[in-house]
Design an enzyme around this catalytic site. Structure first.
Site, PDB file in Angstrom:
ATOM      1  N   THR A 183       0.981  -1.296  -0.081  1.00  0.00           N
ATOM      2  CA  THR A 183       0.040  -0.018  -0.101  1.00  0.00           C
ATOM      3  C   THR A 183       0.903   1.333   0.064  1.00  0.00           C
ATOM      4  OG1 THR A 183      -1.870  -1.055   1.234  1.00  0.00           O
ATOM      5  CG2 THR A 183      -1.593   1.367   1.628  1.00  0.00           C
ATOM      6  N   ARG A 211     -14.202  -7.574  -0.491  1.00  0.00           N
ATOM      7  CA  ARG A 211     -13.412  -7.077   0.904  1.00  0.00           C
ATOM      8  C   ARG A 211     -12.841  -5.504   0.530  1.00  0.00           C
ATOM      9  NH1 ARG A 211      -8.006  -5.283   2.287  1.00  0.00           N
ATOM     10  NH2 ARG A 211      -7.757  -6.144   4.225  1.00  0.00           N
ATOM     11  N   THR A 234      -0.407   1.754   6.662  1.00  0.00           N
ATOM     12  CA  THR A 234      -0.304   0.255   5.979  1.00  0.00           C
ATOM     13  C   THR A 234      -0.025  -0.967   7.018  1.00  0.00           C
ATOM     14  OG1 THR A 234       1.212  -0.884   4.580  1.00  0.00           O
ATOM     15  CG2 THR A 234       2.256   0.666   5.872  1.00  0.00           C
ATOM     16  N   GLY A 237      -4.985  -4.806   7.104  1.00  0.00           N
ATOM     17  CA  GLY A 237      -6.327  -3.723   7.180  1.00  0.00           C
ATOM     18  C   GLY A 237      -7.414  -4.160   8.052  1.00  0.00           C
TER      19      GLY A 237
HETATM   20  N1  ASP Z   1      -3.913  -1.986   4.551  1.00  0.00           N
HETATM   21  C1  ASP Z   1      -4.031  -2.413   3.398  1.00  0.00           C
HETATM   22  C2  ASP Z   1      -5.217  -3.568   3.465  1.00  0.00           C
HETATM   23  O1  ASP Z   1      -5.412  -3.936   4.279  1.00  0.00           O
HETATM   24  C3  ASP Z   1      -2.825  -3.439   2.967  1.00  0.00           C
HETATM   25  C4  ASP Z   1      -1.525  -2.649   2.912  1.00  0.00           C
HETATM   26  O2  ASP Z   1      -1.210  -1.908   3.834  1.00  0.00           O
HETATM   27  O3  ASP Z   1      -0.781  -3.072   2.015  1.00  0.00           O
HETATM   28  O4  ASP Z   1      -5.962  -3.223   2.451  1.00  0.00           O
END
Ligand code: ASP
Length: 316
Positions: A183, A211, A234, A237
């Site tokens: 992310t 999702r 990040t 999630g």
């Molecule tokens: N936080 C993001 C999610 O859950 C994933 C990530 O940080 O790469 O979609």
């Protein structure tokens, strides 16, 4: 004049050290530096924080190295569903999109939701319709394809696993090949002391159809408030949603009087761990102070300010 500054991330949980080649490390750092410089140059010219975070995130979305825009991960049905959000700390206006496909720069669509619609959050078909009305052209799936992402998906497709990556100790991850979230996000404080945050993601590999993660949720993965700070998160999630992480950092500053550094560390090194979450965040306050804590092996990150500081790094 206010110290102006910008921080970016390209995801917490990096390629585990053994898998990172010197060439890959250089490529990641170069991409981070380009994004950092693009956002910073807006601030340097007197531009505002919202423009700076949008520009920096767009550069990261355009790089296949990160899980946002080009290079987004694959869902359980071998598609790309992307989420993004942006928030202006001065006005508390915010925009977010979720479950979108084919949009080259999801962060710009989120900004358009903020500025051109009467809503904060548009998802799925409705978001796509809004994009069409605002003359977005759609990229075909080939544009988003990345071989590594596809391999990551092939490794776990037809299972109930969705890739939480990045912590070798996480459940369901024992045989994973690499370990990263990708992310992307940016936070900035401009010359006038206004702050903003933006976050964009493809979510998690093999995630179930529909999702939605924390990244587009205002208060969970992204938040900005001139009273406190601007934050982009990040990590896993589901946990960041339950921990209302970005808003929690802001609340610790507002109600308890913590500094941005203290509040960010409290949430990432303590509160989110207590509920089983892993990841990191970047945050900036209205004096341009930056915090970038993470509880994973690494976090792709960079920061730069008007006092001459500039750094991009991956591991601790
Ligand atoms: N936080 C993001 C999610 O859950 C994933 C990530 O940080 O790469 O979609």
């Amino acid at each position: 004049m206010n110290t102006f500054s910008i921080a970016i991330h390209g995801g917490a949980g990096t390629l585990v050290k053994g898998m990172m080649t010197p060439e890959k490390e250089v490529a990641y750092k170069e991409a981070l530096q380009i994004a950092l410089d693009s956002g910073y140059s807006i601030l340097e010219k007197g531009g505002n924080a919202v423009d700076a975070v949008e520009v920096a995130v767009k550069v990261l979305e355009d790089s296949p190295l990160f899980n946002a825009g080009k290079g987004a991960v694959f869902t359980a049905t071998e598609t790309h569903e992307m989420d993004a959000s942006i928030m202006d700390g001065k006005t508390l206006e915010a925009g977010a999109v979720s479950l979108i496909t084919g949009i080259k720069n999801p962060v710009s669509l989120a900004r358009d939701v903020m500025e051109k619609s009467e809503h904060v959050f548009l998802a799925g078909e409705g978001a796509m319709q809004f994009a069409k009305t605002n003359n977005y052209t759609l990229e075909n799936p080939d544009y988003f394809y990345d071989e590594l992402r596809h391999q990551q998906w092939l490794d776990i497709k037809d299972t109930d696993n969705f890739q939480l990556d990045h912590a070798a100790t996480s459940t369901k991850l024992s045989n994973q090949k690499d370990s990263k979230f990708g992310t992307v996000g940016a936070v900035a404080c401009d010359k006038n002391g206004n702050i903003a945050a933006a976050t964009s993601t493809g979510g998690m590999t093999n995630k179930r159809y529909g999702r939605v993660g924390d990244s587009p949720m205002i208060g969970a993965g992204n938040y900005a408030n001139n009273k406190t700070c601007a934050i982009s998160c990040t990590g896993s999630g589901e946990f960041f949603i339950r921990g209302v992480v970005a808003y929690d950092v802001s609340c610790l500053m507002e109600y308890k009087g913590l500094s941005v550094e203290e509040a960010a560390i409290e949430v990432i090194q303590k509160r989110i761990l207590e509920i089983g979450g892993d990841g990191g965040l970047i945050a900036v306050d209205t004096q341009g102070n930056i915090a970038m804590p993470f509880n994973t092996e690494g976090m792709y990150r960079g920061s730069k300010n008007s006092k001459g500081f500039n750094e991009v790094s991956i591991y601790k």
